[in-house]
Structures are given as structure tokens and as C-alpha cells.
Design a protein around this motif. Structure first.
Motif, PDB file in Angstrom:
ATOM      1  N   GLU A  91      -6.988  14.619  -7.331  1.00 40.17           N
ATOM      2  CA  GLU A  91      -6.370  15.151  -6.507  1.00 40.17           C
ATOM      3  C   GLU A  91      -4.761  15.187  -7.111  1.00 40.17           C
ATOM      4  O   GLU A  91      -4.241  14.046  -7.582  1.00 40.17           O
ATOM      5  CB  GLU A  91      -6.005  14.412  -4.901  1.00 40.17           C
ATOM      6  CG  GLU A  91      -7.260  14.544  -4.274  1.00 40.17           C
ATOM      7  CD  GLU A  91      -7.020  13.885  -2.826  1.00 40.17           C
ATOM      8  OE1 GLU A  91      -6.363  14.479  -2.023  1.00 40.17           O
ATOM      9  OE2 GLU A  91      -7.565  12.855  -2.811  1.00 40.17           O
ATOM     10  N   ARG A  92      -4.084  16.272  -7.178  1.00 42.62           N
ATOM     11  CA  ARG A  92      -2.520  16.259  -7.853  1.00 42.62           C
ATOM     12  C   ARG A  92      -1.575  16.042  -6.751  1.00 42.62           C
ATOM     13  O   ARG A  92      -0.292  15.685  -6.872  1.00 42.62           O
ATOM     14  CB  ARG A  92      -2.331  17.530  -8.374  1.00 42.62           C
ATOM     15  CG  ARG A  92      -3.228  17.507  -9.696  1.00 42.62           C
ATOM     16  CD  ARG A  92      -3.074  16.365 -10.666  1.00 42.62           C
ATOM     17  NE  ARG A  92      -3.911  16.556 -11.807  1.00 42.62           N
ATOM     18  CZ  ARG A  92      -3.860  15.403 -12.713  1.00 42.62           C
ATOM     19  NH1 ARG A  92      -3.592  14.549 -12.567  1.00 42.62           N
ATOM     20  NH2 ARG A  92      -4.971  15.492 -13.637  1.00 42.62           N
ATOM     21  N   ASP A  93      -1.990  16.401  -5.466  1.00 39.69           N
ATOM     22  CA  ASP A  93      -0.835  16.117  -4.316  1.00 39.69           C
ATOM     23  C   ASP A  93      -1.258  15.054  -3.434  1.00 39.69           C
ATOM     24  O   ASP A  93      -2.642  14.880  -3.125  1.00 39.69           O
ATOM     25  CB  ASP A  93      -0.754  17.682  -3.713  1.00 39.69           C
ATOM     26  CG  ASP A  93      -0.375  18.605  -4.563  1.00 39.69           C
ATOM     27  OD1 ASP A  93       0.610  18.554  -5.461  1.00 39.69           O
ATOM     28  OD2 ASP A  93      -0.983  19.887  -4.506  1.00 39.69           O
ATOM     29  N   LEU A 113       1.001  10.880  -7.549  1.00 38.69           N
ATOM     30  CA  LEU A 113       2.450  11.014  -7.549  1.00 38.69           C
ATOM     31  C   LEU A 113       2.813  10.445  -8.756  1.00 38.69           C
ATOM     32  O   LEU A 113       4.110  10.764  -8.884  1.00 38.69           O
ATOM     33  CB  LEU A 113       2.806  10.414  -6.113  1.00 38.69           C
ATOM     34  CG  LEU A 113       2.234  11.027  -4.643  1.00 38.69           C
ATOM     35  CD1 LEU A 113       2.954   9.976  -3.586  1.00 38.69           C
ATOM     36  CD2 LEU A 113       2.959  12.373  -4.742  1.00 38.69           C
ATOM     37  N   ARG A 114       1.968   9.721  -9.591  1.00 37.81           N
ATOM     38  CA  ARG A 114       2.633   9.129 -10.701  1.00 37.81           C
ATOM     39  C   ARG A 114       3.613   8.048 -10.409  1.00 37.81           C
ATOM     40  O   ARG A 114       4.835   8.118 -10.807  1.00 37.81           O
ATOM     41  CB  ARG A 114       2.930  10.292 -11.824  1.00 37.81           C
ATOM     42  CG  ARG A 114       2.047  11.018 -12.373  1.00 37.81           C
ATOM     43  CD  ARG A 114       1.181  10.132 -12.994  1.00 37.81           C
ATOM     44  NE  ARG A 114      -0.016  11.091 -13.445  1.00 37.81           N
ATOM     45  CZ  ARG A 114      -0.025  11.658 -14.946  1.00 37.81           C
ATOM     46  NH1 ARG A 114       1.001  11.464 -15.718  1.00 37.81           N
ATOM     47  NH2 ARG A 114      -0.956  12.219 -15.378  1.00 37.81           N
ATOM     48  N   ARG A 115       3.393   7.501  -9.226  1.00 39.65           N
ATOM     49  CA  ARG A 115       4.511   6.370  -8.742  1.00 39.65           C
ATOM     50  C   ARG A 115       3.573   5.243  -8.594  1.00 39.65           C
ATOM     51  O   ARG A 115       2.602   5.053  -8.382  1.00 39.65           O
ATOM     52  CB  ARG A 115       5.048   6.842  -7.640  1.00 39.65           C
ATOM     53  CG  ARG A 115       5.977   8.168  -7.386  1.00 39.65           C
ATOM     54  CD  ARG A 115       6.274   8.360  -5.967  1.00 39.65           C
ATOM     55  NE  ARG A 115       6.743   7.286  -5.230  1.00 39.65           N
ATOM     56  CZ  ARG A 115       6.642   7.164  -3.966  1.00 39.65           C
ATOM     57  NH1 ARG A 115       6.566   8.361  -3.123  1.00 39.65           N
ATOM     58  NH2 ARG A 115       6.822   6.146  -3.224  1.00 39.65           N
ATOM     59  N   SER A 116       4.571   4.014  -8.919  1.00 38.97           N
ATOM     60  CA  SER A 116       3.809   2.642  -8.766  1.00 38.97           C
ATOM     61  C   SER A 116       4.685   1.665  -7.927  1.00 38.97           C
ATOM     62  O   SER A 116       5.875   1.953  -7.489  1.00 38.97           O
ATOM     63  CB  SER A 116       3.709   2.154 -10.084  1.00 38.97           C
ATOM     64  OG  SER A 116       5.271   1.892 -10.620  1.00 38.97           O
ATOM     65  N   GLN A 130       1.944   2.799 -17.572  1.00 39.96           N
ATOM     66  CA  GLN A 130       1.730   3.841 -18.470  1.00 39.96           C
ATOM     67  C   GLN A 130       0.592   4.779 -18.110  1.00 39.96           C
ATOM     68  O   GLN A 130      -0.459   4.026 -17.822  1.00 39.96           O
ATOM     69  CB  GLN A 130       1.580   3.481 -19.932  1.00 39.96           C
ATOM     70  CG  GLN A 130       3.100   2.779 -20.420  1.00 39.96           C
ATOM     71  CD  GLN A 130       2.799   2.226 -21.906  1.00 39.96           C
ATOM     72  OE1 GLN A 130       1.587   2.535 -22.301  1.00 39.96           O
ATOM     73  NE2 GLN A 130       3.674   1.611 -22.452  1.00 39.96           N
ATOM     74  N   PHE A 131       0.641   6.231 -17.896  1.00 39.51           N
ATOM     75  CA  PHE A 131      -0.448   7.043 -17.755  1.00 39.51           C
ATOM     76  C   PHE A 131      -0.924   7.802 -18.891  1.00 39.51           C
ATOM     77  O   PHE A 131       0.154   8.297 -19.666  1.00 39.51           O
ATOM     78  CB  PHE A 131       0.017   8.226 -16.516  1.00 39.51           C
ATOM     79  CG  PHE A 131       0.296   7.383 -15.067  1.00 39.51           C
ATOM     80  CD1 PHE A 131      -0.709   7.193 -14.119  1.00 39.51           C
ATOM     81  CD2 PHE A 131       1.750   6.888 -15.075  1.00 39.51           C
ATOM     82  CE1 PHE A 131      -0.257   6.622 -12.859  1.00 39.51           C
ATOM     83  CE2 PHE A 131       2.085   6.315 -13.767  1.00 39.51           C
ATOM     84  CZ  PHE A 131       1.133   6.248 -12.745  1.00 39.51           C
ATOM     85  N   SER A 132      -2.179   8.135 -19.000  1.00 33.38           N
ATOM     86  CA  SER A 132      -2.526   8.943 -19.869  1.00 33.38           C
ATOM     87  C   SER A 132      -3.842   9.901 -19.596  1.00 33.38           C
ATOM     88  O   SER A 132      -4.532   9.184 -18.931  1.00 33.38           O
ATOM     89  CB  SER A 132      -2.549   8.025 -21.308  1.00 33.38           C
ATOM     90  OG  SER A 132      -3.779   7.220 -21.191  1.00 33.38           O
TER      91      SER A 132
END
Length: 887
Positions: free
Chosen positions: A165-167, A199-202, A224-226
Motif C-alpha cells: 500500500e502506498r497510501d 508513508l516512509r516515516r519512522s 534506510q528504505f530500499s
């Protein structure tokens, strides 16, 4: 199992979780079950649930794929490997399902694939097996130390049919990975590092215990995301100093867990089998600072130390030598590690049974606020009980009664002087003056399936106790010092057996009632509940028993719920011009009169109303009828002012309840910007100013839920202080900075409120009062909710309505019958409220004296402690109060 003409043997559970539950000779085996010729008694295989193990475990949540049963103890070399829970690509370095892995300072470790939890179709009752596509794409984690950092990497395969899910509508929505770390297996504090992949949040959170967030702590971890061809990776880089890791110390053992959630993960997946609640820290897996061999050597040395004082028979001595040889042969082979660890646990259980051989009944006193109370190598029978308590207070004496035999045990328990137990029924009529009655803590499950002791049920006849074979009962004696003169009171706790072959037990009890009188300290207690208004006025059952539970625990605030509702229909009639008729206060009078009949002094009663002014139609709405004019129009304001005047006049004239003893909450949990007219924060302030304009004597309470040290929230709190008398912030978000700022605003009173559920330990309830006192707030620390569950039965965590699965109740109530019992959690809260009275007394006695600083230091320690620390702090305060009072 074995089956021959002379001997049948069945193991109910063969070393399930390292514990042999039962072994019965000459029992029916499974192969005896034939169509048309079934025996009278069926064999039983029980996995999880109510198995009477030495340590209560959590219920299995899901579908069982495979069961293996052996008729002998399986040598560790012969244990077949567990089937991997996912693809072989993860190449786990630790055995799947063992939840232990070595943390090598150089090579690190790789977990087994996470267990993808089965889909819960009906809460805790019906499950659907997790789809193969998700188990084939189960995540795993890698962990290693590099320099001064811990590197935790999640490898998350993703099926093309179920993309990430991107959202996400919020941080806790969408795709998540989480890492949990506990620096000490025996402690309750732990850390949670979480990343929202959508969300690319931590974020990172420190917990001083389940539900007790440490708002002072901040992490310097990096994420770090990949993206990968098969899915994605998340790497967490965490300073070792934050985690309590000691590089080079090969004997350290930690606890940890790794989880993944989201649609691409098939829902929830976890490395350790924690059940539905990821914060079930007792079920976290183990992480070892050294090698597997280091860990096994350490555990074996600890085992030998524990059994050093026990004389082993020839059979056990041989098993010990064999165990030592096997452990030495294991080396660092992961395939042998799980079996070696399990065999050590099994051997220790055998030694426990051997050391207790010949003891049919054991009376012991482990930490009864915890759930692991069964006999162990550390168990020692109690020889006597001693209790120290303040005058006009309540104390609890909990102890464990363990039946070591294969027979059911029945007994009666009394407090009585030296007296022939053969004349148990003819004991002197004069009871022990402090005897407040015996209760049994009933084990049941929370909503993650974890078994715990909570509901406190009075014993039949106040004295009849039943203990199943190889089981332990938790018994609680209430000691009441109400109206008791200072002094030392002695008696015996007599356990009179009604089962042949068991000796009677006579254990001396000494209670010292100190000349530290809490009767002179009156404090307030307010709790959200439906007993006081909804039950009293809408149920036909006699309210005496349920109300008496609240009165006995000094809940002097009457939560009157929402005026105009069915249970509090007290608004007047009115015409289109805002002229009102006489209010009918029958519902309010019924509540107050009932409370007085149950023993609450009239002069102690305070009233607490929730007005719901921001809801359309409420606030002058009269049991389904709406007002014939716009809300907040001049007519409406006139009518509401007339209602307040009648309410104040009625309470003052009939009960002597003055306006300052009546509290209104205009808006529940106001949020937003106080300058934004659409926000509930703005509306709460506007409503408060209106009430003050027509009734300056009104006492108003605001309970903002979401806040922080940000300038916006400081501005909101300053605005609230202009028109509210009482602030009741959510305690989970209080930081030292916000505490200091709140105190600088000079509210007349500061309450707190908490959101606690059955999975929170008793200490979480007790120390809420210590926290309030430490912050300089009042003794009112409310929590949601005394008597509410989202299912039909507070005992059952699997009968929830819809998706709501909250179990708040600390009183197990049956409204239709008007019955109820308290819980261990509620009694912990009550101890905290008594401690608040003791703290108030100590501060009063220590004004201008050197002891004042020491008292504050004790309070700060109690505000961060578990029940054992709080007990120590309470005794220290009793000693100080005794010394100060005698000067």
C-alpha cells in the motif's frame, strides 16, 4: 503413547513448552478408540488454552497444521527439524519457532521466517489458515553489531498479486515493520522501533512497562528504505547505548521481537509467538550476546547453581551428567540448540518435582501481583505472615496454595486463634478484627489470549477453597484497619483439609497497625463508569452490591453521565421563549440516595456531569425531545441558565452539596487550535465562557487527549486555564516540560485520565496515583472504564461486537443481576489511592522539615516502580510518618 495388554499410558501434553503437564498410567490411548466401541473416558490432547502448566501461557491463535506425539522422551539428536514457515530463501540461522538466536558481534544472525498469523474470522474462535502466498513471502530479519551500532534489517518479499500500500490514513495504517527490544529479560521496560513503509516515516518509543510510555526518551536511530526485485528492505541503525547492549559481554541475554503488518504481508506476522498483542513482552524471543555455546554454558551453570542445595537421586544424577555431555557436544550447531535448551527446562521441572516430593500441599508467597505463581526451585513454604499497615486503611495478604498431588484438594480457610481444628465450626464468635474476607484470583485470558489472574471472587462460605491436581490457587485475604486502634494483632491462618491424606496447616499471622491515621486525610476519587447512573436508573436489579463496591473503594465522585439521557432525565420543560418549568430531579435523587444507603457519607459526595455541548441536540435535550429554538440562541441560554439555578438550589437544599462540589465537562477530549472556530478546542472554551457567564460558581473540567510540548498545545492549555477550573490531560502524553507548564498555569485542580485494559499489569493502575502525586497534581486519576467491555462478558475476550476489542473493566459486573466482583487491577488502583492519602499526610507532617526532600525522592521512585518497588516505598513512607508523628 504405548499400548499393550497390561499397560496404557497417555501424556496429555508431552513436554509442551518444556513442561510435562500430566502422565497417567493405565489410561486409554488413542489407538483404543475404535468405531462402535469407544471407551467411557476419552484421551485428551490440549494445546494452549486452559492447560494447567507450571506457568500460564497464552492461547493458540490460529490453525494447527501438524502434531507429533511420542511415547518416550526424544533424545535431542532425534528431534526432527521444524518445517520452515515460508520460503527457504530466508536461510534462517536459528531454528524456526525457537525464538532464540545468537547475536554475534561479528557475523550477526538471521531469524527464521516470520509466522504469518491465521485470519481471525470470529474473535478467538474461528480462524482461516493464512494463505500460502503470504507464508511463501514471509519476512525475516537480520541483526548484527557494527562498531557502536545495532543493525536490524527487515527483508520483506512481496507478491505481485498483493503490492505494498502506498497510501495510509495515519502512521499506524498501511504497511509497518516493528522491532521490539528488552535489555533485561526480568524487567518490564522495552523499546519499540517502528517504520511505516507506506508513508516512509519512522518513530521510536521507550516503554517503562506495557502502557507506560517514557515521554522523556528520544532515539537517534536511523532508517534506510530500499526497493528490491522481490520486495523491499528496511534497515534500522540504532546506537548500542540506547539499548543497553554491552559489547564483549558474552553472558548477556536480551529479549526481542520482529513484526510485519499490512496487506502485502497477509495481515500480521511475527517472529516470536506473541499472540494478537505485539506488546506481550513475556513472549518475546531471546537474543544472545555471545554464541550458542556461550548461552548454553551460561544456562547450564545457572541451573547447577539453582539445584546446588538439592540432593539428587541416582536417576537424576545420571540425567544431569548426560545433559552436561549433550550440551558440550552441541557446540554452535543451531539444529541442536532448541532441543538442548528444552531438555534443560525439562530436567529442571523434574528436579522441582523431586525436591517437593512428599509435600502434598505448599503454602508460599511468590509475587502475587504477577502471574507465574506455581512452585519452582525457588519456592519455599511460608512459616508465618507479617503485615504492616496504617490506621484506617486496607491491606492485602495474597498467598499461593499449591496442590502437588494427582488428587483434587478441598479445604476451608479461617483466621482464628489457637483452637482445635476439629472444632472448626465452633470457633469463637469473635472474628479476627481485621479479617476482611478471603477471595480467590481467577485465571482467565486477556484479548491477546494470555492467561493471567485478575477477577477476585469471594470464596464460598467465605472460606471454601478447591485446588485441582498439580495446580496452584491464588488466595487473597483483605485486612481492614478501619476503626482499629493502633497495635499488634495476632492470629493464625488455618487451612483445614477436607481431603484425606492432607495435613492441616496453621500459619501464624501478625498485623501491626501503626499510629499513622489516614482517617484525617480525605481525598477524592473519580472514575468513569456506568454503574452509578446508567445501571441505577435503567436496570430493575437492586444496585446495592455494585454501588457498594465503589463506596468501599472510596469513589466519592458520582459520574452522572449526560443530563437529558434516559438514565439522567433531569432537564426541565420549556417554551419557545426559553421559559422553563420545574426540573424533575428524580433520576439524580435516586442515584444520590442509593449511594448514601450504601455507606457513602453525604458530605463526601461530589457530582460529575458530561454535557456533550458540541453534539447536535444535546444539552437541554430531554430524553428524546428537542428544544424549539436554535442552540445557543438567547432563548436557549435563558433556559440553560434556569436549569443550572434549579440544579444548584436543589443539591444545596436537599443534600448540602454546594456548587463547588459539582463538576461539568462541556466537551469530551477537545482537540485542534483554540483559535479555529471549527475545532472542538475552540468550542470547549466558548461553552465554558458561556457557562461561567450565567453561573460564575460553576466548576468546569477539560480533558484534552492529544497534546505535546509544541507551541500550539501550550497556547491551548493557556486558553483552557482562562475559563476552566480543572484540567484532566491524558497521562500517556505528559512530558516533564508539559507537567511544569501545566503547573505554572495555576489551574485550581489537575486530574489525569488513562486508557487501560486487561492486558495492563496491576502496577500500571497503582502507580498512576504515584505519578499524579509526583507531578504535584490532585489525587483524581480517572481511567476508562470501570465496568465496560465491548463484548457481552468481561471474562470472555472473544465475544466482541464488530471490530471493537476493548476490555477496560476492572469490576466484573452483571447488570441484569446487580452482581459484581472486583479485580486484582482495581485493588492495585485502590492501593495507589490509599498511597496518595499517605503521601498527603507525609507532606503535611514534613512541612519545613528535612524529611520533605526524602519524601519527594521516595514518591519519584514509586512513580516509576512496579508493585514490589511501590511496596518498598509505601513502607518507607509509613516509617517516616510514624517518626514525624511522634515528635
Amino acid at each position: 503413547m504405548s499400548n499393550n495388554s497390561s499397560h496404557h499410558k497417555i501424556w496429555d501434553i508431552n513436554y509442551f513448552d518444556g513442561v510435562l503437564v500430566a502422565a497417567r498410567d493405565k489410561a486409554v490411548s488413542f489407538c483404543d478408540l475404535t468405531a462402535g466401541n469407544d471407551p467411557r473416558y476419552y484421551p485428551m490432547l490440549m494445546l494452549g488454552g486452559e492447560a494447567r502448566t507450571a506457568k500460564p501461557r497464552f492461547q493458540l491463535d490460529g490453525v494447527i497444521d501438524d502434531v507429533r506425539i511420542y511415547d518416550h522422551e526424544v533424545p535431542m539428536d532425534d528431534v526432527p527439524p521444524a518445517a520452515p514457515a515460508g520460503s527457504a530463501a530466508a536461510a534462517p540461522a536459528a531454528a524456526a519457532g525457537d525464538n532464540s538466536l545468537p547475536l554475534s558481534l561479528t557475523a550477526g544472525a538471521v531469524t527464521a521466517p516470520f509466522q504469518v498469523l491465521d485470519v481471525d474470522l470470529q474473535a478467538g474462535v474461528v480462524f482461516r489458515q493464512a494463505a500460502k502466498v503470504f507464508t511463501d513471502h514471509a519476512a525475516h530479519a537480520e541483526i548484527k553489531v557494527q562498531s557502536d551500532k545495532l543493525i536490524v534489517e527487515f527483508i520483506c518479499p512481496v507478491s505481485p498479486a498483493h503490492p505494498v500500500e502506498r497510501d495510509a490514513s495515519g502512521f499506524w495504517r498501511g504497511e509497518m515493520v516493528e522491532f521490539f527490544w528488552s535489555p533485561d529479560p526480568a524487567a518490564q521496560n522495552y523499546y519499540q522501533f517502528c517504520c511505516n513503509v507506506s508513508l516512509r516515516r519512522s518513530d521510536a518509543i521507550a516503554w517503562n512497562g506495557v502502557g507506560k510510555r517514557n515521554n522523556n526518551w528520544r532515539s537517534n536511530f536511523e532508517v534506510q528504505f530500499s526497493e528490491t526485485s522481490s520486495g523491499y528492505r528496511v534497515k534500522m541503525i540504532i546506537p548500542l547505548s540506547e539499548l543497553g547492549i554491552e559489547p564483549g559481554n558474552k553472558s548477556k541475554v536480551y529479549r526481542a521481537n520482529f513484526t510485519r503488518s499490512g496487506k502485502s504481508a497477509g495481515g500480521r506476522s511475527t517472529w516470536a509467538a506473541v499472540g494478537q498483542n505485539f506488546h506481550n513482552i513475556d513472549a518475546f524471543g531471546f537474543v544472545i550476546s555471545g554464541t550458542l555455546a556461550d548461552f548454553l554454558d551460561l544456562k547450564f551453570a545457572e541451573l547447577k547453581q539453582r539445584i546446588a542445595g538439592i540432593t539428587l537421586n541416582e536417576q537424576l544424577s545420571g540425567k544431569l551428567a548426560s545433559l552436561e555431555r549433550s550440551i558440550s557436544a552441541c557446540g554452535n550447531d543451531p539444529a541442536k540448540f532448541a532441543a538442548a535448551k528444552r531438555h534443560m527446562e525439562n530436567f529442571e521441572n523434574e528436579v522441582v518435582m523431586h525436591s517437593l516430593a512428599g509435600k502434598k500441599l505448599i503454602i508460599s508467597q511468590p509475587d502475587m501481583w504477577q502471574d507465574d505463581i506455581a512452585p519452582s526451585l525457588l519456592t519455599r513454604p511460608v512459616r508465618s505472615f507479617k503485615v504492616r499497615m496504617a490506621q484506617n486503611s486496607i491491606a492485602f495478604l495474597p498467598f499461593a496454595v499449591s496442590n502437588m498431588t494427582d488428587r483434587r484438594f478441598l479445604c476451608r480457610i479461617k483466621c482464628m486463634d489457637t483452637f482445635p481444628v476439629s472444632r472448626f465450626d465452633n470457633a469463637p464468635a469473635q472474628r479476627f478484627p481485621l479479617d476482611g474476607g478471603f477471595r480467590e484470583a481467577i485465571p482467565h485470558d486477556d484479548n491477546s489470549g494470555k492467561s493471567f489472574y485478575d477477577a477476585l471472587a469471594p470464596l464460598p462460605l467465605g472460606q471454601l477453597l478447591r485446588v485441582a491436581p498439580k495446580d496452584t490457587a491464588a488466595v487473597w485475604l483483605t485486612l481492614s484497619g478501619i476503626g482499629i486502634a493502633p497495635g499488634v494483632y495476632r492470629t493464625n491462618i488455618v487451612i483445614k483439609s477436607a481431603t484425606a491424606g492432607f495435613d492441616n496447616e496453621v500459619i501464624p499471622l501478625e498485623v501491626e497497625v501503626l499510629p499513622v491515621d489516614l482517617a484525617s486525610v480525605e481525598t477524592d476519587t473519580a472514575l468513569y463508569n456506568y454503574i452509578q447512573s446508567r445501571f441505577v436508573n435503567t436496570f430493575s436489579a437492586d444496585p446495592t452490591e455494585l454501588l457498594s463496591l465503589l463506596v468501599a473503594r472510596n469513589v466519592n465522585y458520582l459520574y452522572c453521565n449526560v443530563p437529558g439521557a434516559e438514565d439522567m432525565d433531569i432537564y426541565p420543560s420549556f417554551d419557545a421563549d426559553g421559559n422553563i418549568g420545574e426540573c424533575d430531579f428524580a433520576d439524580l435523587d435516586n442515584l444520590i440516595d442509593s449511594y448514601i444507603r450504601c455507606g457513602m457519607p453525604k458530605e463526601r459526595i461530589k457530582l460529575w456531569f458530561y454535557l456533550a455541548m458540541d453534539y447536535p441536540g444535546y444539552c437541554l435535550k430531554s430524553n428524546g425531545k428537542t428544544f424549539p429554538f436554535p442552540k445557543f440562541s438567547p432563548q436557549w441560554q435563558s433556559a440553560f441558565a434556569g436549569f443550572l439555578r434549579q440544579l444548584y438550589d436543589h443539591c444545596q437544599s436537599k443534600y448540602g452539596i454546594s456548587p463547588e462540589r459539582i463538576v461539568f465537562c462541556p466537551v469530551d477530549e477537545p482537540q485542534g487550535d483554540c483559535d479555529n472556530q471549527e475545532s472542538t478546542m475552540y468550542k470547549a472554551c466558548a461553552f465554558a465562557r458561556f457557562i461561567k457567564s450565567v453561573a460564575p460558581q460553576a466548576r468546569l473540567m477539560a480533558n484534552p487527549f492529544s497534546f505535546s510540548d509544541a507551541p500550539l498545545h501550550r497556547k491551548n492549555f493557556a486558553r483552557l486555564a482562562e475559563c476552566f477550573d480543572i484540567l484532566s490531560p491524558y497521562s500517556g502524553q505528559l512530558t516533564p516540560g508539559m507537567v511544569s507548564y501545566i503547573n505554572s498555569l495555576k489551574f485550581k485542580e489537575v486530574w489525569t485520565y488513562n486508557i487501560l485494559q486487561k492486558f495492563h499489569a496491576p502496577y500500571a493502575y497503582c502507580r498512576k496515583l504515584w505519578e499524579n502525586m509526583h507531578h504535584g497534581f490532585s489525587t483524581v486519576s480517572t481511567y476508562w472504564h470501570v465496568d465496560q467491555s465491548d463484548g457481552g462478558d468481561a471474562f470472555c475476550p472473544f465475544d466482541y461486537s464488530g471490530s471493537r476489542r476493548n476490555d477496560y473493566a476492572t469490576i466484573f459486573a452483571d447488570f441484569s443481576g446487580g452482581r459484581g466482583i472486583l479485580s486484582r487491577r482495581h485493588e492495585a488502583y485502590f492501593l495507589g489511592s490509599q498511597d496518595a492519602r499517605l503521601i498527603t499526610l507525609c507532606r503535611r507532617l514534613a512541612q519545613g522539615k528535612p524529611e520533605a526532600a526524602r519524601i519527594e525522592s521516595i514518591i519519584a521512585r514509586g512513580a516509576e516502580g512496579d508493585m514490589s518497588i511501590i511496596d518498598e516505598c509505601r513502607n518507607e513512607l509509613l516509617t517516616i510518618a510514624l517518626q514525624l508523628g511522634n515528635r
